[in-house]
Design a protein around this motif. Sequence first.
Motif, mmCIF file in Angstrom:
data_model
loop_
_atom_site.group_PDB
_atom_site.id
_atom_site.type_symbol
_atom_site.label_atom_id
_atom_site.label_comp_id
_atom_site.label_asym_id
_atom_site.label_seq_id
_atom_site.Cartn_x
_atom_site.Cartn_y
_atom_site.Cartn_z
ATOM 1 N N LEU A 102 0.817 -1.217 0.000
ATOM 2 C CA LEU A 102 0.000 0.000 0.000
ATOM 3 C C LEU A 102 0.850 1.266 0.000
ATOM 4 O O LEU A 102 0.337 2.358 -0.253
ATOM 5 C CB LEU A 102 -0.944 0.004 1.202
ATOM 6 N N GLY A 103 2.114 1.151 0.335
ATOM 7 C CA GLY A 103 2.996 2.316 0.351
ATOM 8 C C GLY A 103 2.687 3.253 1.508
ATOM 9 O O GLY A 103 2.682 4.472 1.327
ATOM 10 N N VAL A 104 2.428 2.685 2.677
ATOM 11 C CA VAL A 104 2.123 3.508 3.852
ATOM 12 C C VAL A 104 3.157 3.257 4.943
ATOM 13 O O VAL A 104 3.583 2.128 5.159
ATOM 14 C CB VAL A 104 0.707 3.216 4.404
ATOM 15 N N PRO A 105 3.588 4.311 5.629
ATOM 16 C CA PRO A 105 4.560 4.133 6.721
ATOM 17 C C PRO A 105 3.901 3.529 7.957
ATOM 18 O O PRO A 105 2.677 3.443 8.053
ATOM 19 C CB PRO A 105 5.050 5.550 6.991
ATOM 20 N N GLU A 106 4.741 3.145 8.902
ATOM 21 C CA GLU A 106 4.253 2.489 10.113
ATOM 22 C C GLU A 106 3.356 3.397 10.962
ATOM 23 O O GLU A 106 2.432 2.922 11.604
ATOM 24 C CB GLU A 106 5.454 2.018 10.952
ATOM 25 N N LYS A 107 3.610 4.655 10.949
ATOM 26 C CA LYS A 107 2.852 5.601 11.793
ATOM 27 C C LYS A 107 1.578 6.119 11.110
ATOM 28 O O LYS A 107 0.949 7.030 11.612
ATOM 29 C CB LYS A 107 3.731 6.803 12.157
ATOM 30 N N SER A 108 1.214 5.571 9.973
ATOM 31 C CA SER A 108 0.056 6.091 9.242
ATOM 32 C C SER A 108 -1.251 5.769 9.967
ATOM 33 O O SER A 108 -1.379 4.755 10.640
ATOM 34 C CB SER A 108 0.019 5.519 7.831
ATOM 35 N N SER A 109 -2.213 6.663 9.809
ATOM 36 C CA SER A 109 -3.526 6.471 10.431
ATOM 37 C C SER A 109 -4.360 5.528 9.571
ATOM 38 O O SER A 109 -4.046 5.276 8.407
ATOM 39 C CB SER A 109 -4.239 7.822 10.563
ATOM 40 N N TRP A 110 -5.450 5.060 10.159
ATOM 41 C CA TRP A 110 -6.337 4.168 9.422
ATOM 42 C C TRP A 110 -6.945 4.890 8.212
ATOM 43 O O TRP A 110 -7.123 4.305 7.155
ATOM 44 C CB TRP A 110 -7.410 3.620 10.351
ATOM 45 N N GLU A 111 -7.218 6.162 8.352
ATOM 46 C CA GLU A 111 -7.790 6.938 7.248
ATOM 47 C C GLU A 111 -6.801 7.036 6.092
ATOM 48 O O GLU A 111 -7.180 6.952 4.922
ATOM 49 C CB GLU A 111 -8.194 8.348 7.721
ATOM 50 N N GLU A 112 -5.517 7.224 6.405
ATOM 51 C CA GLU A 112 -4.493 7.273 5.358
ATOM 52 C C GLU A 112 -4.390 5.930 4.632
ATOM 53 O O GLU A 112 -4.245 5.882 3.411
ATOM 54 C CB GLU A 112 -3.137 7.649 5.951
ATOM 55 N N ILE A 113 -4.473 4.861 5.394
ATOM 56 C CA ILE A 113 -4.417 3.517 4.808
ATOM 57 C C ILE A 113 -5.605 3.312 3.870
ATOM 58 O O ILE A 113 -5.444 2.830 2.741
ATOM 59 C CB ILE A 113 -4.382 2.437 5.910
ATOM 60 N N LEU A 114 -6.791 3.698 4.328
ATOM 61 C CA LEU A 114 -7.981 3.536 3.494
ATOM 62 C C LEU A 114 -7.903 4.375 2.222
ATOM 63 O O LEU A 114 -8.330 3.931 1.149
ATOM 64 C CB LEU A 114 -9.245 3.899 4.278
ATOM 65 N N GLN A 115 -7.360 5.570 2.344
ATOM 66 C CA GLN A 115 -7.228 6.439 1.180
ATOM 67 C C GLN A 115 -6.291 5.806 0.149
ATOM 68 O O GLN A 115 -6.588 5.769 -1.046
ATOM 69 C CB GLN A 115 -6.710 7.811 1.613
ATOM 70 N N LYS A 116 -5.147 5.285 0.604
ATOM 71 C CA LYS A 116 -4.205 4.616 -0.293
ATOM 72 C C LYS A 116 -4.850 3.374 -0.915
ATOM 73 O O LYS A 116 -4.701 3.113 -2.115
ATOM 74 C CB LYS A 116 -2.940 4.196 0.459
ATOM 75 N N TYR A 117 -5.561 2.626 -0.067
ATOM 76 C CA TYR A 117 -6.237 1.413 -0.546
ATOM 77 C C TYR A 117 -7.228 1.752 -1.654
ATOM 78 O O TYR A 117 -7.222 1.128 -2.722
ATOM 79 C CB TYR A 117 -6.941 0.705 0.611
ATOM 80 N N ASP A 118 -8.098 2.721 -1.400
ATOM 81 C CA ASP A 118 -9.112 3.100 -2.389
ATOM 82 C C ASP A 118 -8.467 3.511 -3.707
ATOM 83 O O ASP A 118 -8.908 3.098 -4.790
ATOM 84 C CB ASP A 118 -9.980 4.248 -1.861
ATOM 85 N N ASN A 119 -7.408 4.300 -3.604
ATOM 86 C CA ASN A 119 -6.709 4.782 -4.803
ATOM 87 C C ASN A 119 -6.130 3.612 -5.608
ATOM 88 O O ASN A 119 -6.356 3.485 -6.815
ATOM 89 C CB ASN A 119 -5.610 5.768 -4.398
ATOM 90 N N LEU A 120 -5.382 2.735 -4.940
ATOM 91 C CA LEU A 120 -4.753 1.608 -5.630
ATOM 92 C C LEU A 120 -5.774 0.597 -6.145
ATOM 93 O O LEU A 120 -5.636 0.055 -7.248
ATOM 94 C CB LEU A 120 -3.752 0.914 -4.708
#
Length: 120
Positions: free
Chosen positions: A66-84
């Motif tokens: 997903l290209g997210v760092p360890e300190k990323s929030s759940w919202e950031e993860i979801l945003q990356k997920y939706d995009n990819l």
Amino acid sequence: MDWGEASRIIAQLLVMGSGVLVRAVAQAYRQALANASKTGVAQETLQNAVLKGSKIMTEQEARQILGVPEKSSWEEILQKYDNLFERNAKNGSFYLQSKVHRAKECLENVHRGKDQGAVS
């Protein structure tokens, strides 16, 4: 001897022959299993199949996908997920789309575990 009697005899021979063949195959299979268990091949094959079938994605692998760092929030993860996920749905591959989905599931389990640990 007429044709009816000859065909009955041929049918009986076929039935007897197939019974012998089935017993021989069963005996050979039992012997192969016995030989495999003596050498440990059966156990090794079973262990390899279980390991390959139950390969669980690690948190690190999920974050890389997903290209997210360890300190990323759940919202950031979801945003990356939706995009990819959407990008691969339009002109990507089903394989990549499924990897993105499995990565999100993995990180979702991680975040649930952290939330439950914080509440307890």
